[in-house]
Motif scaffolding. Structure first.
Motif, short mmCIF file in Angstrom:
data_model
loop_
_atom_site.label_atom_id
_atom_site.label_comp_id
_atom_site.label_asym_id
_atom_site.label_seq_id
_atom_site.Cartn_x
_atom_site.Cartn_y
_atom_site.Cartn_z
N ASP A 263 16.68 2.75 -10.97
CA ASP A 263 15.99 4.03 -10.77
C ASP A 263 16.85 5.20 -11.24
O ASP A 263 16.50 6.36 -11.03
CB ASP A 263 15.65 4.21 -9.28
CG ASP A 263 16.88 4.08 -8.37
OD1 ASP A 263 17.99 3.88 -8.90
OD2 ASP A 263 16.72 4.16 -7.15
N PRO B 127 13.98 -1.36 -7.93
CA PRO B 127 14.68 -0.26 -8.61
C PRO B 127 15.95 0.21 -7.92
O PRO B 127 16.79 0.85 -8.53
CB PRO B 127 13.64 0.86 -8.62
CG PRO B 127 12.75 0.57 -7.45
CD PRO B 127 12.75 -0.91 -7.25
N ASP B 128 16.09 -0.11 -6.61
CA ASP B 128 17.18 0.52 -5.85
C ASP B 128 18.28 -0.46 -5.44
O ASP B 128 18.85 -0.36 -4.35
CB ASP B 128 16.61 1.21 -4.61
CG ASP B 128 15.90 0.21 -3.70
OD1 ASP B 128 15.64 -0.92 -4.15
OD2 ASP B 128 15.59 0.56 -2.54
#
Length: 726
Positions: free
Chosen positions: A327, A300-301
């Motif tokens: 995210d 997600p990052d």
């Protein structure tokens, strides 16, 4: 078979979430109701849940057709984490042993397995078809469904066989999912899967947290290193088109203290998977990859998605950039663009069937339009996917942050629309623009368009200008491209009305990357060029060249002096890190240059950006050593190039970088085989007496391109630099 259930309760129970995202709930309910569903949901929108949750609620096994083994493995692992029983999800593909396949089949038959992931190739195997005929199937899910369409960015012929096989195994509801599809690709998918009546669920393509930027491709490696160094510890994916470039760039990053690993299809499966896992587990920050990497990567990052090479299509670009900021946090998407890369990609298409070449060319042109436009990039991207973006400024793309000057475009647009009408809407952009600027080509002549009154009506502007007008008229909905017939320009109803009742539309000129590349080069790339020092270094080079009776470029080329005037190397070791300066050159000529720089730095109290001196890859010299050894053994240059899988021209460029860095090589044995003495001496004399620079283009112009080939000139230039300079 409507199944009314408490979906929020199931969501909480199986996945621990309190609420659904976007269309998820409606899609899941539609699957439970036994209807076909077409789901278009950008990366990060939660596509997987749309088939995972109904699979856990319904009786029977859901068959998930997915293109990549790594992707299946990730999804199966994720599902098992949510359940106490590993049998809940399995994959069936060529990577499994016989006993593992038996285990999968036992779990499916016993009713334990709710999700069975299958590659399309495995689905077509007779034994699997026979096995699945005995299994109660809840529904089929076709993930990454854009692989069905030739117009998609990842066409796979085996995906086109899914429908007949599903019909053979046994009909059940169908859900097709993709993160990227233009209206044309969507229709293609639905038609091929026999689901034209499916409920369509379309989420917005707008990823508001992503910042889009295109940079001219000058010193791209250095720019990337600078970007990553300024954001240490942040995750990044860098995409390159070739495996060779992936390996090379990953090495460069590591040498410069960045935790990076390569990923491409040519690596053995264990290394590839290991590198991917290290990225997911944050043991490294950066993965340098071909497009083989990324489908279903749920990290997600990821803060940066960098395209070292521009992709072949906007779908590919959108899908790959979509892996940034999943995210909702920071996500920077930077692509390096040079029209030379586009020409390279066009070259790769030669030899493919004509229809495939046409499709590939259309997709490439859309990428060029996106890269060169000065319009809001978000607006351009969303328009490509059939979505309208109304705000004037997105404030999260390079074009909106640095807007170009606008001008009144009304008369230009009307002129363009009238020419498209006059040509009966039967031609592509290129042809229409050639008519407008009055360019006589064999195709124009064959249609006798050079005799039309409109021929040359836009000759007061160049082709680049009219391309910008075309692009902006397309986005404004005044023109449309007929994709079915390979991009013929049509005037829309709105466009016809505009001709009758025009109104003010402000336009901007496109970016000219050739000029930008030139400007960036003369400005010394990323850091600021110290023009005063640059001119002092040039004077010193001139002085040494007179003293040694050598042309200035033999001592150091301009790019080397530019780098010195940007990074202020004050020792021989630092000097060796400058482009085009090797140990030999640094030893032979470096002392005076280093002393001059040192004095300049002290007198002007300059803070040196030495942390940004990009170190070159030491073991790249392995390849160079083998070239030098082969030349010492007098192996034919054609054979050396062949053994390395490169063209002769590429090998000559490698040898050039060796001699320009100060190492002496002797290729006389090869020159004597392929060139007569007079020919060779003419070129040698030109570089010794006439040349002001070592530019190949200038040499060919002076010597005559009919008589001398680029290879000839490069070979003699190598001989000259090696003998005179090293």
């Amino acid at each position: 078979m409507t199944k009314q259930v408490d979906l929020s309760g199931y969501l909480k129970k199986h996945f621990g979430f309190d609420t659904f995202k976007g269309n998820q709930e409606a899609i899941i309910q539609n699957v439970l109701d036994g209807n076909d569903s077409f789901v278009l949901m950008p990366t990060g929108g939660g596509k997987s849940l749309c088939y995972q949750l109904p699979a856990l609620i319904l009786n029977g096994t859901a068959i998930i057709i997915s293109p990549l083994i790594a992707l299946m493995k990730n999804q199966v692992d994720a599902m098992r984490n949510f359940s106490e029983d590993d049998g809940i999800a399995h994959f069936l593909n060529s990577s499994l042993s016989k006993s593992a396949i038996q285990q999968v089949k036992d779990d499916v038959v016993s009713g334990k397995t709710r999700l069975l992931y299958v590659a399309p190739e495995s689905l077509t195997k007779e034994e699997n078809i026979e096995f699945l005929k005995q299994v109660p199937i809840s529904f089929y899910a076709v993930d990454e469904a854009h692989c069905i369409s030739e117009w998609g960015h990842d066409f796979r012929p085996e995906y086109r066989r899914i429908r007949p096989i599903i019909s053979e195994i046994g009909t059940a509801p169908l859900i097709a999912l993709t993160a990227t599809a233009t209206p044309k690709v969507q229709h293609d998918i639905q038609k091929n899967l026999g689901m034209l009546n499916a409920h369509v669920f379309k989420s917005s393509f707008n990823r508001t947290n992503l910042f889009y930027e295109i940079r001219p491709k000058v010193n791209a490696t250095r720019e990337i290193i600078k970007m990553l160094k300024e954001n240490t510890g942040k995750s990044a994916i860098i995409y390159c088109l070739s495996r060779k470039k992936v390996e090379e760039l990953a090495e460069n990053l590591v040498v410069n203290g960045i935790k990076a690993l390569p990923y491409h299809a040519g690596m053995d499966a264990a290394t590839r998977t290991g590198n991917q896992d290290k990225f997911l587990m944050e043991e490294i920050d950066v993965v340098v990859a071909t497009i083989a990497f990324g489908m279903g990567i749920d990290k997600p990052d990821v803060r940066f998605v960098i395209h070292y090479d521009i992709p072949k299509s906007l779908e590919g670009y959108y899908q790959e950039t979509g892996r940034a900021g999943r995210d909702g946090g920071e996500g920077r998407c930077v692509a390096f663009y040079s029209y030379k890369d586009i020409q390279k990609l066009e070259k790769f298409m030669q030899g493919k069937p004509l229809a495939e070449q046409e499709i590939g060319k259309q997709l490439l042109l859309e990428t060029v339009a996106y890269a060169e436009t000065s319009l809001c990039r978000r607006k351009m991207l969303l328009h490509y996917f059939g979505e309208k973006y109304t705000p004037e400024n997105c404030s999260t793309c390079d074009n909106c942050i640095n807007p170009k000057e606008q001008f009144e475009g009304k008369n230009h647009i009307i002129k363009m629309l009238k020419v498209v009408n006059e040509l009966k809407e039967r031609f592509k952009t290129e042809h229409v623009i050639q008519v407008m600027v009055g360019k006589v080509t064999s195709v124009i002549k064959s249609y006798q368009h050079h005799e039309l009154p409109i021929f040359g009506c836009g000759s007061d502007e160049d082709e680049k200008f009219w391309h910008a007008v075309t692009r902006q008229s397309l986005v404004a909905g005044l023109l449309s491209k007929d994709i079915e017939s390979y991009g013929l320009l049509k005037v829309t109803e709105k466009g016809q009305e505009y001709i009758q009742k025009p109104y003010s539309i402000m336009l901007t000129r496109d970016h000219d990357y050739d000029v930008m590349e030139q400007e960036t080069r003369t400005a010394g790339g990323t850091a600021a060029l110290d023009t005063g020092l640059f001119s002092m270094l040039k004077d010193l080079r001139k002085k040494i060249s007179k003293k040694k009776e050598l042309p200035p470029f033999v001592i150091f080329q301009d790019p080397s002096l530019e780098a010195m005037a940007t990074y202020y190397p004050v020792s021989q070791e630092e000097l060796q890190n400058m482009p085009g300066v090797g140990a030999g050159k640094a030893r032979r000529f470096g002392k005076d240059f280093v002393n001059l720089i040192k004095r300049h730095v002290e007198e002007n109290e300059i803070e040196r950006p030495m942390d940004m001196v990009v170190k070159s890859v030491a073991n790249k010299s392995k390849s160079k050593v083998s070239i030098i050894q082969n030349i010492d053994r007098q192996v034919s240059l054609d054979d050396i190039a062949g053994s390395k899988g490169i063209e002769l021209l590429e090998l000559l460029q490698e040898i050039e970088s060796i001699v320009y860095s100060g190492t002496r090589v002797n290729i006389d044995y090869y020159i004597d085989q392929v060139m007569d003495e007079e020919h060779r001496d003419d070129i040698f004399y030109y570089f010794k007496e006439d040349a002001e620079t070592d530019d190949i283009g200038a040499a060919l112009e002076e010597l005559g391109e009919d008589e001398y080939s680029e290879e000839d000139v490069r070979m003699v230039r190598i001989k000259f630099i090696s003998e005179v300079g090293n």
